[in-house]
Design an enzyme around this catalytic site. Structure first.
Site, PDB file in Angstrom:
ATOM      1  N   CYS A  38       0.878  -1.165   0.000  1.00 25.64           N
ATOM      2  CA  CYS A  38       0.000   0.000   0.000  1.00 25.64           C
ATOM      3  C   CYS A  38       0.916   1.216   0.000  1.00 25.64           C
ATOM      4  O   CYS A  38       1.494   1.559   1.036  1.00 25.64           O
ATOM      5  CB  CYS A  38      -0.917   0.013   1.218  1.00 25.64           C
ATOM      6  N   CYS A  51      -0.644   4.468   2.291  1.00 25.46           N
ATOM      7  CA  CYS A  51      -0.610   4.377   3.759  1.00 25.46           C
ATOM      8  C   CYS A  51      -0.340   2.931   4.164  1.00 25.46           C
ATOM      9  O   CYS A  51       0.776   2.466   4.049  1.00 25.46           O
ATOM     10  CB  CYS A  51      -1.887   4.922   4.369  1.00 25.46           C
ATOM     11  N   SER A  52      -1.367   2.227   4.608  1.00 24.10           N
ATOM     12  CA  SER A  52      -1.167   0.828   4.998  1.00 24.10           C
ATOM     13  C   SER A  52      -2.460   0.039   4.874  1.00 24.10           C
ATOM     14  O   SER A  52      -2.772  -0.785   5.734  1.00 24.10           O
ATOM     15  CB  SER A  52      -0.634   0.736   6.430  1.00 24.10           C
ATOM     16  N   CYS A  53      -3.226   0.276   3.810  1.00 26.92           N
ATOM     17  CA  CYS A  53      -4.482  -0.450   3.610  1.00 26.92           C
ATOM     18  C   CYS A  53      -4.210  -1.947   3.546  1.00 26.92           C
ATOM     19  O   CYS A  53      -3.270  -2.391   2.881  1.00 26.92           O
ATOM     20  CB  CYS A  53      -5.156   0.039   2.332  1.00 26.92           C
TER      21      CYS A  53
END
Length: 213
Positions: A115, A118-120
């Site tokens: 991702c 961000c950090s999906c």
């Protein structure tokens, strides 16, 4: 006269700190204690949440999905066509998997998930994302030099195996279906699920070993 021995003091310091949890663990414990002390949450509720995420919402869910796809060609076809709908058979649907896409490794293709924004992450089937998945270095390098990143995870791909990088977003998240290990003919779904790792479902592991079951 008392003397100061710096080596003994350093050794004592290391010994004391060797029995303490890491800083993040200390912060979590402090917050937990304060929440319980102020009556904001019951200790039993915290224990239940920890068990839920570690034992149920963790990678074991994704492993069940992968194992089913290895055993059931019809389910595998549904999973590749519409993963979000297919996993409802397990009751795993949720906000983080409302738009889930499954991608399948093969002899000539390897998939890697990142991702970059961000950090999906599809935590409904993979649990909480690892720290390295959220790091700026992984997010940048996985796209720029995926083969080098994979090598650092111990995945050495032949040149004739292509790498495709999938960039997760809040609207679309990915699940890698690793190849079924050789020598697992006749294995049950729970036996197969025990072989599937979180990293394999992100794409930072390629080969699963049957003897680890």
């Amino acid at each position: 006269m008392t003397t100061f021995n710096s080596e003994k003091a350093a050794a004592l310091h290391r010994e004391l700190h060797s029995h303490l949890p890491s800083d993040p663990a200390l912060r979590v414990k402090t917050l937990e204690s304060l929440a319980v002390e102020k009556g904001l949450v019951a200790p039993e509720s915290l224990d239940a949440w920890v068990e839920t995420y570690s034992e149920h919402i963790g990678p074991k869910r994704g492993a069940q999905v992968v194992a089913r796809s290895w055993l059931d060609p019809a389910f595998r076809a549904r999973l590749l066509e519409n993963a979000a709908e297919a996993i409802t058979a397990f009751g795993f649907q949720g906000d983080a998997t409302a738009h889930l896409k499954a991608v399948e490794n093969s002899d000539t293709q390897h998939h890697l998930v990142v991702c970059t924004l961000c950090s999906c992450y599809p935590f409904s089937v993979l649990g909480m994302s690892p720290a390295w998945y959220k790091s700026a270095e992984y997010r940048a390098r996985a796209v720029r030099e995926p083969r080098k990143v994979l090598e650092e995870f111990g995945v050495i791909l032949p040149r004739d195996v292509g790498v495709r990088v999938w960039d997760s977003t809040a609207e679309l998240r990915y699940l890698v279906i690793p190849q079924r290990p050789a020598g697992t003919e006749g294995w049950t779904e729970p036996q197969l699920a025990a072989l599937v790792t979180r990293n394999a479902m992100i794409g930072t592991q390629r080969v699963l070993q049957a003897e680890t079951a």
